[in-house]
Design a protein around this motif. Structure first.
Motif, PDB file in Angstrom:
ATOM      1  N   SER A 123       2.585  14.376  -0.029  1.00  0.00           N
ATOM      2  CA  SER A 123       3.458  14.680  -1.159  1.00  0.00           C
ATOM      3  C   SER A 123       3.802  13.389  -1.893  1.00  0.00           C
ATOM      4  N   SER A 124       4.190  13.539  -3.133  1.00  0.00           N
ATOM      5  CA  SER A 124       4.636  12.386  -3.914  1.00  0.00           C
ATOM      6  C   SER A 124       5.886  11.775  -3.287  1.00  0.00           C
ATOM      7  N   THR A 125       6.766  12.623  -2.770  1.00  0.00           N
ATOM      8  CA  THR A 125       7.981  12.130  -2.110  1.00  0.00           C
ATOM      9  C   THR A 125       7.617  11.248  -0.919  1.00  0.00           C
ATOM     10  N   MET A 126       6.656  11.683  -0.114  1.00  0.00           N
ATOM     11  CA  MET A 126       6.219  10.897   1.042  1.00  0.00           C
ATOM     12  C   MET A 126       5.694   9.535   0.591  1.00  0.00           C
ATOM     13  N   ILE A 127       4.917   9.524  -0.464  1.00  0.00           N
ATOM     14  CA  ILE A 127       4.350   8.270  -0.964  1.00  0.00           C
ATOM     15  C   ILE A 127       5.460   7.343  -1.457  1.00  0.00           C
ATOM     16  N   ARG A 128       6.406   7.869  -2.224  1.00  0.00           N
ATOM     17  CA  ARG A 128       7.521   7.042  -2.709  1.00  0.00           C
ATOM     18  C   ARG A 128       8.331   6.476  -1.543  1.00  0.00           C
ATOM     19  N   ASP A 129       8.581   7.323  -0.535  1.00  0.00           N
ATOM     20  CA  ASP A 129       9.341   6.862   0.645  1.00  0.00           C
ATOM     21  C   ASP A 129       8.588   5.746   1.373  1.00  0.00           C
ATOM     22  N   ARG A 130       7.292   5.892   1.526  1.00  0.00           N
ATOM     23  CA  ARG A 130       6.497   4.878   2.217  1.00  0.00           C
ATOM     24  C   ARG A 130       6.512   3.560   1.434  1.00  0.00           C
ATOM     25  N   ILE A 131       6.446   3.651   0.128  1.00  0.00           N
ATOM     26  CA  ILE A 131       6.487   2.432  -0.688  1.00  0.00           C
ATOM     27  C   ILE A 131       7.827   1.728  -0.495  1.00  0.00           C
ATOM     28  N   GLN A 132       8.912   2.483  -0.516  1.00  0.00           N
ATOM     29  CA  GLN A 132      10.238   1.871  -0.339  1.00  0.00           C
ATOM     30  C   GLN A 132      10.381   1.217   1.028  1.00  0.00           C
ATOM     31  N   LYS A 133       9.707   1.768   2.022  1.00  0.00           N
ATOM     32  CA  LYS A 133       9.755   1.201   3.373  1.00  0.00           C
ATOM     33  C   LYS A 133       8.674   0.138   3.588  1.00  0.00           C
ATOM     34  N   ARG A 134       7.946  -0.172   2.500  1.00  0.00           N
ATOM     35  CA  ARG A 134       6.874  -1.174   2.547  1.00  0.00           C
ATOM     36  C   ARG A 134       5.763  -0.781   3.535  1.00  0.00           C
ATOM     37  N   GLN A 135       5.467   0.533   3.596  1.00  0.00           N
ATOM     38  CA  GLN A 135       4.391   1.046   4.432  1.00  0.00           C
ATOM     39  C   GLN A 135       3.167   1.323   3.570  1.00  0.00           C
ATOM     40  N   SER A 136       2.021   1.327   4.183  1.00  0.00           N
ATOM     41  CA  SER A 136       0.764   1.550   3.462  1.00  0.00           C
ATOM     42  C   SER A 136       0.682   2.973   2.898  1.00  0.00           C
ATOM     43  N   ILE A 137       0.118   3.078   1.696  1.00  0.00           N
ATOM     44  CA  ILE A 137      -0.201   4.386   1.117  1.00  0.00           C
ATOM     45  C   ILE A 137      -1.715   4.537   0.947  1.00  0.00           C
ATOM     46  N   ARG A 138      -2.456   3.634   1.548  1.00  0.00           N
ATOM     47  CA  ARG A 138      -3.922   3.722   1.523  1.00  0.00           C
ATOM     48  C   ARG A 138      -4.350   5.071   2.096  1.00  0.00           C
ATOM     49  N   TYR A 139      -5.325   5.675   1.483  1.00  0.00           N
ATOM     50  CA  TYR A 139      -5.895   6.969   1.854  1.00  0.00           C
ATOM     51  C   TYR A 139      -4.977   8.154   1.545  1.00  0.00           C
ATOM     52  N   LEU A 140      -3.860   7.912   0.875  1.00  0.00           N
ATOM     53  CA  LEU A 140      -2.994   9.003   0.427  1.00  0.00           C
ATOM     54  C   LEU A 140      -3.186   9.283  -1.062  1.00  0.00           C
ATOM     55  N   THR A 141      -3.596   8.264  -1.782  1.00  0.00           N
ATOM     56  CA  THR A 141      -3.817   8.350  -3.225  1.00  0.00           C
ATOM     57  C   THR A 141      -4.977   7.412  -3.564  1.00  0.00           C
ATOM     58  N   PRO A 142      -5.674   7.635  -4.668  1.00  0.00           N
ATOM     59  CA  PRO A 142      -6.825   6.788  -4.992  1.00  0.00           C
ATOM     60  C   PRO A 142      -6.449   5.307  -5.160  1.00  0.00           C
ATOM     61  N   PRO A 143      -7.387   4.411  -4.854  1.00  0.00           N
ATOM     62  CA  PRO A 143      -7.123   2.976  -5.001  1.00  0.00           C
ATOM     63  C   PRO A 143      -6.668   2.577  -6.408  1.00  0.00           C
ATOM     64  N   ALA A 144      -7.183   3.236  -7.432  1.00  0.00           N
ATOM     65  CA  ALA A 144      -6.765   2.907  -8.803  1.00  0.00           C
ATOM     66  C   ALA A 144      -5.287   3.226  -9.028  1.00  0.00           C
ATOM     67  N   VAL A 145      -4.783   4.274  -8.371  1.00  0.00           N
ATOM     68  CA  VAL A 145      -3.359   4.622  -8.477  1.00  0.00           C
ATOM     69  C   VAL A 145      -2.524   3.578  -7.741  1.00  0.00           C
ATOM     70  N   ILE A 146      -2.985   3.185  -6.555  1.00  0.00           N
ATOM     71  CA  ILE A 146      -2.272   2.155  -5.794  1.00  0.00           C
ATOM     72  C   ILE A 146      -2.189   0.863  -6.597  1.00  0.00           C
ATOM     73  N   LYS A 147      -3.278   0.512  -7.255  1.00  0.00           N
ATOM     74  CA  LYS A 147      -3.294  -0.705  -8.073  1.00  0.00           C
ATOM     75  C   LYS A 147      -2.263  -0.608  -9.203  1.00  0.00           C
ATOM     76  N   GLN A 148      -2.193   0.551  -9.879  1.00  0.00           N
ATOM     77  CA  GLN A 148      -1.200   0.757 -10.950  1.00  0.00           C
ATOM     78  C   GLN A 148       0.217   0.616 -10.395  1.00  0.00           C
ATOM     79  N   ILE A 149       0.457   1.239  -9.238  1.00  0.00           N
ATOM     80  CA  ILE A 149       1.785   1.184  -8.625  1.00  0.00           C
ATOM     81  C   ILE A 149       2.156  -0.263  -8.306  1.00  0.00           C
ATOM     82  N   ASP A 150       1.205  -0.986  -7.698  1.00  0.00           N
ATOM     83  CA  ASP A 150       1.464  -2.385  -7.337  1.00  0.00           C
ATOM     84  C   ASP A 150       1.689  -3.258  -8.564  1.00  0.00           C
ATOM     85  N   ASN A 151       0.838  -3.111  -9.573  1.00  0.00           N
ATOM     86  CA  ASN A 151       0.947  -3.937 -10.788  1.00  0.00           C
ATOM     87  C   ASN A 151       2.259  -3.709 -11.532  1.00  0.00           C
ATOM     88  N   ALA A 152       2.712  -2.457 -11.578  1.00  0.00           N
ATOM     89  CA  ALA A 152       3.944  -2.134 -12.294  1.00  0.00           C
ATOM     90  C   ALA A 152       5.182  -2.191 -11.392  1.00  0.00           C
TER      91      ALA A 152
END
Length: 187
Positions: A154-183
């Protein structure tokens, strides 16, 4: 005449669950295209955690490698709460000869009786309910059913993992992860 899947959502952020859902419907119904339509402000959820422009870029990155998945920004451009009936009315004016299939998760099927102008809406589009474990697609409204493999992301799970500084690899495409990291989103 095209057969077009409409997949609306907050996409905050988009993930593989969204993509698999869209692909299952695309394949099962032999659609010509699937249009991802990020909402500006969904009527049934709290405000998004990012801007509409951020979610447009995230969605664009998520679908970039599929030749028949497209981004439509109609709801973000409209601003405010987006009701499906308003979006479909506008799309049918622009594309009067196309057939639209509105993709919803099994969890949303049970809420169809509460949708804004649902009786008019079912006259305009075909609802496609993607079956998810734990949710019924039983409804008094006509809904085509499509099976989906279990993907518990879920998007909620991904947001929670980001806030906890946990990996989201294999949950969303690498291009999305790059956008999230860059912004620096969701921190």
């Amino acid at each position: 005449m095209k057969r077009i899947g409409i997949f609306g959502g907050t996409f905050d952020p988009p993930h593989y669950g969204h993509l698999v859902m869209a692909e299952q419907v695309y394949q099962h119904l032999s659609l010509d295209e699937v249009w991802f339509i990020p909402s500006y402000q969904p009527p049934h959820k709290a405000n998004a955690k990012t801007t509409g422009e951020d979610r447009i870029e995230l969605t664009k990155a998520a679908i970039a490698d599929h030749p028949d998945f497209y981004l439509n920004t109609i709801e973000v451009e409209r601003r405010g709460k987006s009701y499906t009936m308003d979006t479909i009315r506008e799309l049918k004016e622009i594309h009067p000869h196309d057939d639209f299939y509105f993709i919803i998760g099994g969890d949303m099927v049970e809420f169809l009786p509460n949708w804004h102008q649902i009786d008019q809406l079912i006259e305009q589009i075909t609802f496609v309910g993607v079956k998810r474990p734990g949710f019924s697609v039983d409804t008094p409204y006509p809904v085509k059913e499509v099976e989906m493999p279990l993907i518990d992301i879920s998007s909620t799970m991904i947001r929670d993992r980001i806030q906890k500084r946990q990996s989201i690899r294999y949950l969303t495409p690498p291009a999305v992860i790059k956008q999230i990291d860059n912004a620096k989103l969701y921190l």
